[in-house]
Write a protein that holds these residues in place. Structure first.
Motif, PDB file in Angstrom:
ATOM      1  N   UNK A 123       0.663  -1.241   0.000  1.00  0.00           N
ATOM      2  CA  UNK A 123      -0.033   0.023  -0.061  1.00  0.00           C
ATOM      3  C   UNK A 123       0.872   1.240  -0.107  1.00  0.00           C
ATOM      4  N   UNK A 124       0.213   2.484  -0.564  1.00  0.00           N
ATOM      5  CA  UNK A 124       1.124   3.489  -0.595  1.00  0.00           C
ATOM      6  C   UNK A 124       1.618   4.027   0.707  1.00  0.00           C
ATOM      7  N   UNK A 125       0.921   3.897   1.762  1.00  0.00           N
ATOM      8  CA  UNK A 125       0.916   4.354   3.306  1.00  0.00           C
ATOM      9  C   UNK A 125       2.312   3.904   3.875  1.00  0.00           C
ATOM     10  N   UNK A 126       2.608   2.559   3.438  1.00  0.00           N
ATOM     11  CA  UNK A 126       3.620   1.760   3.729  1.00  0.00           C
ATOM     12  C   UNK A 126       5.229   2.708   3.661  1.00  0.00           C
ATOM     13  N   UNK A 127       5.850   2.833   4.694  1.00  0.00           N
ATOM     14  CA  UNK A 127       6.921   3.803   4.673  1.00  0.00           C
ATOM     15  C   UNK A 127       7.970   3.061   3.752  1.00  0.00           C
ATOM     16  N   UNK A 128       8.893   3.834   2.982  1.00  0.00           N
ATOM     17  CA  UNK A 128       9.496   3.240   2.094  1.00  0.00           C
ATOM     18  C   UNK A 128      10.895   2.265   2.633  1.00  0.00           C
ATOM     19  N   UNK A 129      11.222   3.033   3.725  1.00  0.00           N
ATOM     20  CA  UNK A 129      12.196   1.946   4.474  1.00  0.00           C
ATOM     21  C   UNK A 129      11.803   0.338   4.831  1.00  0.00           C
ATOM     22  N   UNK A 130      10.440   0.367   4.760  1.00  0.00           N
ATOM     23  CA  UNK A 130       9.950  -0.986   5.326  1.00  0.00           C
ATOM     24  C   UNK A 130       9.951  -1.618   4.014  1.00  0.00           C
ATOM     25  N   UNK A 131       9.754  -1.006   2.887  1.00  0.00           N
ATOM     26  CA  UNK A 131       9.571  -1.804   1.587  1.00  0.00           C
ATOM     27  C   UNK A 131      10.814  -2.004   1.164  1.00  0.00           C
ATOM     28  N   UNK A 132      11.914  -1.157   1.354  1.00  0.00           N
ATOM     29  CA  UNK A 132      13.101  -1.753   0.928  1.00  0.00           C
ATOM     30  C   UNK A 132      13.394  -2.810   1.870  1.00  0.00           C
ATOM     31  N   UNK A 133      13.507  -2.965   2.939  1.00  0.00           N
ATOM     32  CA  UNK A 133      13.627  -4.184   4.016  1.00  0.00           C
ATOM     33  C   UNK A 133      13.038  -5.319   3.301  1.00  0.00           C
ATOM     34  N   UNK A 134      11.662  -5.105   3.112  1.00  0.00           N
ATOM     35  CA  UNK A 134      10.982  -6.559   2.609  1.00  0.00           C
ATOM     36  C   UNK A 134      11.710  -6.618   1.212  1.00  0.00           C
ATOM     37  N   UNK A 135      12.130  -5.890   0.544  1.00  0.00           N
ATOM     38  CA  UNK A 135      12.677  -6.341  -0.797  1.00  0.00           C
ATOM     39  C   UNK A 135      13.949  -6.873  -0.842  1.00  0.00           C
ATOM     40  N   UNK A 136      14.891  -6.309  -0.068  1.00  0.00           N
ATOM     41  CA  UNK A 136      16.174  -7.063   0.666  1.00  0.00           C
ATOM     42  C   UNK A 136      15.952  -8.266   1.203  1.00  0.00           C
ATOM     43  N   UNK A 137      14.742  -8.729   1.844  1.00  0.00           N
ATOM     44  CA  UNK A 137      14.553 -10.129   2.444  1.00  0.00           C
ATOM     45  C   UNK A 137      14.119 -10.925   1.410  1.00  0.00           C
ATOM     46  N   UNK A 138      13.554 -10.424   0.372  1.00  0.00           N
ATOM     47  CA  UNK A 138      13.068 -11.425  -0.650  1.00  0.00           C
ATOM     48  C   UNK A 138      14.131 -11.795  -1.965  1.00  0.00           C
ATOM     49  N   UNK A 139      15.358 -10.832  -1.842  1.00  0.00           N
ATOM     50  CA  UNK A 139      16.231 -11.093  -2.960  1.00  0.00           C
ATOM     51  C   UNK A 139      16.963 -12.398  -2.573  1.00  0.00           C
TER      52      UNK A 139
END
Length: 146
Positions: free
Chosen positions: A130-146
């Motif tokens: 969702x747009x409201x999720x902080x960008x830092x959290x999105x980056x952390x989740x992406x790093x976790x999925x890589x």
């Protein structure tokens, strides 16, 4: 004795040559050899349009990915049979979709899920935020999925 009005001479106008603008998006982040030759130009036009109309949240994500030195491709085109999808962002084989409030509407939600299934069938993993999720959290989740 009358005073004469002073007439100013107009400077000669030389028209300037228009500046040659560099294209804002070079589309060099995509391997175009995998796309149908007749559709490439249309895809580039649509991609440029979507990049120019990127939401504030998408721009924030792109900026954060760039700062974290994570290679990404914004508005990445994915072709499924005759349909072309543009993923908000592609990191490795992960498609990142940023959804606003509009995506909570019942029929839009179901269209998104059908689209997700088609994209996953092409071999990509899809992460929706969702747009409201902080960008830092999105980056952390992406790093976790890589």
């Amino acid at each position: 004795m009358k005073k004469r009005k002073r007439v100013r001479k107009k400077p000669k106008f030389k028209p300037r040559e228009p500046k040659k603008r560099q294209p804002r998006y070079t589309h060099s982040d995509i391997d175009w050899s995998t796309y149908p030759e007749e559709k490439i130009e249309r895809i580039k036009q649509r991609r440029t349009k979507f990049l120019n109309q990127a939401t504030v949240f998408e721009k924030r994500l792109y900026k954060a990915l760039k700062e974290e030195n994570i290679p990404y491709a914004p508005q990445y085109p994915i072709i499924d049979k005759e349909k072309i999808y543009f993923a908000d962002c592609l990191v490795n084989d992960i498609v990142i979709e940023l959804d606003g409030g509009y995506h909570k509407i019942h029929y839009v939600y179901h269209k998104d899920m059908a689209r997700t299934k088609r994209i996953e069938a092409k071999g990509y993993r899809v992460m929706r935020f969702e747009n409201q999720i902080p960008t830092k959290e999105i980056i952390e989740r992406i790093r976790g999925a890589m």
